[in-house]
Write an enzyme that holds these catalytic residues in place. Sequence first.
Site: not given
Length: 390
Positions: A74, A157, A185, A206-207, A331
């Site tokens: 992506g 996301n 997403q 893809a993941h 963070c």
Amino acid sequence: MVWQERVYLDYAATTPVDERVIKAILPYFSPNFGNPSSVHFEGQQAEAALEEARERIAQALGAKPREIIFTSGGTESDNLAVRGLALAERKRRGATRILITPVEHHAVSATAHQLEDVYGFKVEYIPVDSHGQVDPDDLRALINADTALVSVIYANNEIGTINPIAEIAKICCEKNVPFHTDAVQAVAHLSLDVESLGVTALSLGAHKFYGPKGVGALYLRRGTSIVPTQTGGAQENGLRAGTENIPLIVGMAEALSLVLEDLDRESERLRTLRDRLIEGVLESIPRARLTGHPTQRLPNHASFAFEHVDANLLLMHLDHEGFACSSGSACKTGNPEPSEVLQAIGLTPQWAMGGLRVTLGRGTSQDHIERFLEVLPQVVEKCRVINRVS
């Protein structure tokens, strides 16, 4: 520590690879290991697998096979779309403005700002409301003949909000401005028919839908001018040089087909679990708020902000209790900073530091949600005590 079992609630970060996808991938490591650019039999086998995968993904998106460009994921798809379209439009008609939202994934925002810093473009923000959503009228007021590109995330996301992509695309089409959406997403949960959406370019990885890491695709509407950002060979119609990763591409096509087969039923199941989670958190934890749109959000996505809670500490304690979640706060170790997205939707630092993202998937059960709701209030209170003491 003793856990009943670890509970994974971070499907927006990545998903486990479907066993059926693994089975589809394995033959393309060996014995079908050829290079698709080779002219011999082994190369022809690889090329056939590549083009079959391209056709399957195109069909899933309502696109033409030639409109699918394979990438490493992506992030690369976003980079190619934003950088490549902007440079092409400047070359074609001298346009130098890039319009994005303040809640984009960094693959879009960092690329846009590099174009500003290095290539002389001007980046401007389309405002978002307190849910992180774009009002198409705000875009209509900003877009003009000097706009090279508009990029708006399909589903956020961090906070799960879904944007009115078809309406935004229509405005861009009227102004003859390319429109890209980061749909990474959205793929596992929303319709991605590119004709209905009207987008110029659309990114996926893809993941995020039970496929392998390290592979993605960019839909690029036929006839659109784009400058390749990875040069060398003539692969992918000259738009993305480098030998295609056949095993992972085959796996992505299989994963996408499988997730679309069960899209409606699984989305409804996840929506029920999500709503129970949101209700339970807001009822049981004081000084907690939902972030993102209350209804126009991904069916698997729940995100919250807790006042006077350090997100890193919260995640550490949840991990200790056996729950894998993510933070809405960007963070860094030793240098915590409030989430840019949560600040963009109007949260003060004492709220924006306490973001929590809980995302559900195929492995999530009702029992997981109930167990999480038992643990979270105690963990939040523990973090607030530590914060007061420190």
